[in-house]
Design a protein around this motif. Structure first.
Motif, PDB file in Angstrom:
ATOM      1  N   TYR A   1       0.827  -1.235   0.042  1.00  0.00           N
ATOM      2  CA  TYR A   1      -0.014  -0.205  -0.164  1.00  0.00           C
ATOM      3  C   TYR A   1       0.488   0.859  -0.157  1.00  0.00           C
ATOM      4  O   TYR A   1       0.230   2.470   0.369  1.00  0.00           O
ATOM      5  CB  TYR A   1      -0.944   0.385   1.705  1.00  0.00           C
ATOM      6  CG  TYR A   1      -2.181  -0.895   1.146  1.00  0.00           C
ATOM      7  CD1 TYR A   1      -3.070  -0.392   0.521  1.00  0.00           C
ATOM      8  CD2 TYR A   1      -2.210  -2.537   1.210  1.00  0.00           C
ATOM      9  CE1 TYR A   1      -4.626  -0.859   0.207  1.00  0.00           C
ATOM     10  CE2 TYR A   1      -3.586  -3.063   1.023  1.00  0.00           C
ATOM     11  CZ  TYR A   1      -4.091  -2.000   0.582  1.00  0.00           C
ATOM     12  OH  TYR A   1      -5.547  -3.646  -0.084  1.00  0.00           O
TER      13      TYR A   1
ATOM     14  N   TYR B   1      -8.743  -0.040   7.428  1.00  0.00           N
ATOM     15  CA  TYR B   1      -8.720  -0.473   5.565  1.00  0.00           C
ATOM     16  C   TYR B   1      -9.201   0.475   5.146  1.00  0.00           C
ATOM     17  O   TYR B   1      -8.469   0.400   3.296  1.00  0.00           O
ATOM     18  CB  TYR B   1      -9.201  -1.530   5.415  1.00  0.00           C
ATOM     19  CG  TYR B   1      -9.350  -3.242   4.629  1.00  0.00           C
ATOM     20  CD1 TYR B   1      -7.727  -2.865   3.892  1.00  0.00           C
ATOM     21  CD2 TYR B   1     -10.777  -2.793   3.612  1.00  0.00           C
ATOM     22  CE1 TYR B   1      -8.137  -3.388   2.210  1.00  0.00           C
ATOM     23  CE2 TYR B   1     -10.172  -3.216   2.428  1.00  0.00           C
ATOM     24  CZ  TYR B   1      -8.585  -3.511   1.359  1.00  0.00           C
ATOM     25  OH  TYR B   1      -8.857  -4.230   0.212  1.00  0.00           O
TER      26      TYR B   1
ATOM     27  N   ASP C   1      -1.978  -8.530   6.070  1.00  0.00           N
ATOM     28  CA  ASP C   1      -2.550  -6.747   5.321  1.00  0.00           C
ATOM     29  C   ASP C   1      -3.585  -7.029   6.949  1.00  0.00           C
ATOM     30  O   ASP C   1      -3.907  -7.526   7.265  1.00  0.00           O
ATOM     31  CB  ASP C   1      -3.341  -7.751   4.251  1.00  0.00           C
ATOM     32  CG  ASP C   1      -1.918  -7.616   3.592  1.00  0.00           C
ATOM     33  OD1 ASP C   1      -0.951  -7.442   3.754  1.00  0.00           O
ATOM     34  OD2 ASP C   1      -2.424  -8.779   2.228  1.00  0.00           O
TER      35      ASP C   1
ATOM     36  N   ASP D   1      -6.723  -6.406   6.203  1.00  0.00           N
ATOM     37  CA  ASP D   1      -8.044  -6.285   5.472  1.00  0.00           C
ATOM     38  C   ASP D   1      -7.879  -8.453   6.187  1.00  0.00           C
ATOM     39  O   ASP D   1      -9.293  -8.126   6.488  1.00  0.00           O
ATOM     40  CB  ASP D   1      -8.402  -6.452   3.959  1.00  0.00           C
ATOM     41  CG  ASP D   1      -7.466  -7.063   3.425  1.00  0.00           C
ATOM     42  OD1 ASP D   1      -6.314  -7.629   3.275  1.00  0.00           O
ATOM     43  OD2 ASP D   1      -8.030  -8.118   2.089  1.00  0.00           O
TER      44      ASP D   1
ATOM     45  N   ARG E   1     -16.196  -8.685   1.921  1.00  0.00           N
ATOM     46  CA  ARG E   1     -15.771  -7.702   3.214  1.00  0.00           C
ATOM     47  C   ARG E   1     -17.803  -7.335   3.201  1.00  0.00           C
ATOM     48  O   ARG E   1     -18.217  -6.858   4.462  1.00  0.00           O
ATOM     49  CB  ARG E   1     -15.127  -6.912   2.558  1.00  0.00           C
ATOM     50  CG  ARG E   1     -15.281  -5.221   3.233  1.00  0.00           C
ATOM     51  CD  ARG E   1     -13.650  -4.093   2.962  1.00  0.00           C
ATOM     52  NE  ARG E   1     -14.203  -3.463   1.612  1.00  0.00           N
ATOM     53  CZ  ARG E   1     -13.878  -3.524   0.144  1.00  0.00           C
ATOM     54  NH1 ARG E   1     -13.083  -4.927   0.257  1.00  0.00           N
ATOM     55  NH2 ARG E   1     -14.416  -3.768  -0.987  1.00  0.00           N
TER      56      ARG E   1
ATOM     57  N   GLN F   1      -6.874   3.328   4.045  1.00  0.00           N
ATOM     58  CA  GLN F   1      -6.121   2.815   2.724  1.00  0.00           C
ATOM     59  C   GLN F   1      -6.268   2.813   1.215  1.00  0.00           C
ATOM     60  O   GLN F   1      -6.255   3.416   0.193  1.00  0.00           O
ATOM     61  CB  GLN F   1      -5.393   1.189   3.063  1.00  0.00           C
ATOM     62  CG  GLN F   1      -4.389   0.939   4.034  1.00  0.00           C
ATOM     63  CD  GLN F   1      -4.231   0.035   3.940  1.00  0.00           C
ATOM     64  OE1 GLN F   1      -4.384  -1.077   4.123  1.00  0.00           O
ATOM     65  NE2 GLN F   1      -3.340  -0.734   4.949  1.00  0.00           N
TER      66      GLN F   1
ATOM     67  N   GLU G   1      -9.694  -2.557  12.513  1.00  0.00           N
ATOM     68  CA  GLU G   1      -8.925  -2.425  10.797  1.00  0.00           C
ATOM     69  C   GLU G   1      -9.940  -2.268   9.362  1.00  0.00           C
ATOM     70  O   GLU G   1      -9.276  -2.206   9.069  1.00  0.00           O
ATOM     71  CB  GLU G   1      -8.847  -4.301  10.945  1.00  0.00           C
ATOM     72  CG  GLU G   1      -7.574  -4.572  12.842  1.00  0.00           C
ATOM     73  CD  GLU G   1      -6.758  -4.095  12.580  1.00  0.00           C
ATOM     74  OE1 GLU G   1      -5.958  -3.570  11.581  1.00  0.00           O
ATOM     75  OE2 GLU G   1      -5.345  -4.689  13.615  1.00  0.00           O
ATOM     76  N   TRP G   2     -11.155  -2.664   9.867  1.00  0.00           N
ATOM     77  CA  TRP G   2     -11.861  -2.601   9.156  1.00  0.00           C
ATOM     78  C   TRP G   2     -11.614  -0.301   8.322  1.00  0.00           C
ATOM     79  O   TRP G   2     -11.775  -0.343   7.414  1.00  0.00           O
ATOM     80  CB  TRP G   2     -13.102  -2.219   8.574  1.00  0.00           C
ATOM     81  CG  TRP G   2     -13.975  -4.147   8.868  1.00  0.00           C
ATOM     82  CD1 TRP G   2     -14.378  -4.557   9.992  1.00  0.00           C
ATOM     83  CD2 TRP G   2     -12.953  -4.601   7.493  1.00  0.00           C
ATOM     84  NE1 TRP G   2     -13.890  -5.854   9.468  1.00  0.00           N
ATOM     85  CE2 TRP G   2     -13.892  -6.037   8.237  1.00  0.00           C
ATOM     86  CE3 TRP G   2     -12.751  -4.214   6.962  1.00  0.00           C
ATOM     87  CZ2 TRP G   2     -13.763  -6.441   6.569  1.00  0.00           C
ATOM     88  CZ3 TRP G   2     -12.993  -5.851   5.832  1.00  0.00           C
ATOM     89  CH2 TRP G   2     -12.912  -6.729   5.944  1.00  0.00           C
TER      90      TRP G   2
END
Length: 373
Positions: free
Chosen positions: A119, A354, A316, A318, A200, A357, A350-351
């Protein structure tokens, strides 16, 4: 499994007719890497070791640069991280020093891919622009990798029109080149991205019914099975277990838990053996969810604990988000609300990371001036 590849035949012919030891060695490195991309890792390593010994004896700059690039790429194939970045960067410097534009373009393309993996979107676009500048129009290998990574970047931020254009050009380059292993990788990456996006959506919108709110299970399974069938037709791939695990994810999302459980139990242990521990945490959590729904709560609890053991700094964002979200569901169903709530909170964090990102990547891509060619 016999490799059926026009590229392999062309490399063999080039090696046989090479005008110098150095030229033959450079082509032999490319041949060894093709073997690796078809899953013949032991043979590839054996050939690269012999080529290292030859390069040491003759001390020719061109094969040494290609071999350093090969070591970086072998690191990538080992765990699909950016661990080979330093070798590729050094190979790039060597290629520039002695004017090997083909290797320079390939290094830039792969450094763009490794930047995508971590990323680092500024580096992704910088290396992509450099590759686009130096690569010849008929340098199909470098341009395929360039088109693929830009396509993946656009697909990850759900820009379907842009990613479709880049993927179409990637397919054109790989078909002209006769590189079946590269086409297999492209098929897998596209299918894996679609499954990840559906997964997701389902985890963040659990009230949705089945897969039909985003994409049907039949279409997703067709994509995963197509990769498997193609690999068998052309002579293998780097990590065949990943295709089976992709199928397991689709079956799980579609509520076919026992079938998914069987695939997971057969192929998940291979991840650790193959050095792919960083990919395991979310898949073990999903296996726990499948076992729970298949009426095996004790086994599900054990697998949930194993998912946590698989969590590593290299995972990672995700994958960590998926793991925590899925474990929240597992522990809630097992009657442990405290642990369920803890994982739900960690999943939210974490979401959010993400999403940040992806937002940063989307902003970077809006400034992208590259066009597929």
């Amino acid at each position: 499994m016999r490799i059926k590849s026009r590229l392999l035949k062309r490399l063999d012919a080039g090696i046989a007719s090479a005008s110098s030891t150095a030229q033959g060695a450079c082509l032999s490195v490319q041949r060894a890497l093709l073997l690796a991309r078809h899953g013949q890792m032991a043979q590839a390593r054996e050939q690269l070791t012999a080529l290292h010994q030859l390069a040491f004896q003759h001390a020719n700059a061109a094969p040494i640069a290609w071999l350093q690039f090969a070591e970086g790429l072998m690191c990538y194939y080992a765990d699909f991280s950016d661990s080979g970045r330093e070798d590729m960067a050094q190979a790039l410097i060597k290629a520039q020093a002695h004017g090997d534009q083909a290797l320079e373009a390939l290094c830039e393309a792969w450094l763009a891919h490794l930047a995508y993996v971590r990323y680092d979107d500024a580096a992704l676009l910088a290396h992509a622009r450099a590759c686009d500048t130096v690569a010849a129009e008929d340098d199909h290998g470098a341009r395929f990798r360039l088109c693929t990574v830009i396509g993946l970047a656009y697909q990850s931020v759900s820009d379907e029109d842009a990613c479709r254009a880049w993927y179409a050009r990637a397919r054109w380059h790989v078909q002209v080149d006769g590189d079946d292993a590269a086409l297999s990788a492209l098929m897998f990456n596209q299918a894996e991205m679609r499954v990840s996006q559906v997964r997701r959506h389902r985890l963040l919108a659990p009230q949705a019914s089945g897969l039909h709110a985003v994409e049907g299970a039949a279409a997703l399974l067709l994509g995963a099975h197509s990769v498997d069938h193609y690999d068998h037709a052309v002579g293998g791939s780097v990590q065949p277990d990943l295709t089976a695990l992709l199928q397991a994810q689709v079956l799980s999302l579609d509520g076919r838990f026992e079938a998914a459980q069987q695939l997971y139990e057969k192929h998940l242990p291979q991840l650790r053996e193959a050095g792919l521990v960083r990919l395991g945490c979310s898949r073990w959590a999903d296996l726990a969810w499948c076992s729970l729904n298949a009426g095996k709560p004790t086994l599900a609890a054990q697998q949930a604990e194993h998912a946590l053991q698989e969590l590593s700094p290299g995972c990672d964002v995700d994958d960590r988000a998926v793991m925590h979200s899925r474990l929240a569901h597992v522990y809630a169903a097992l009657g442990d609300p405290a642990r369920a709530a803890s994982h739900a909170r960690q999943g939210e964090v974490e979401w959010q990371r993400y999403a940040a990102q992806l937002a940063s990547r989307a902003q970077a891509l809006r400034a992208c001036d590259l066009v597929p060619r």
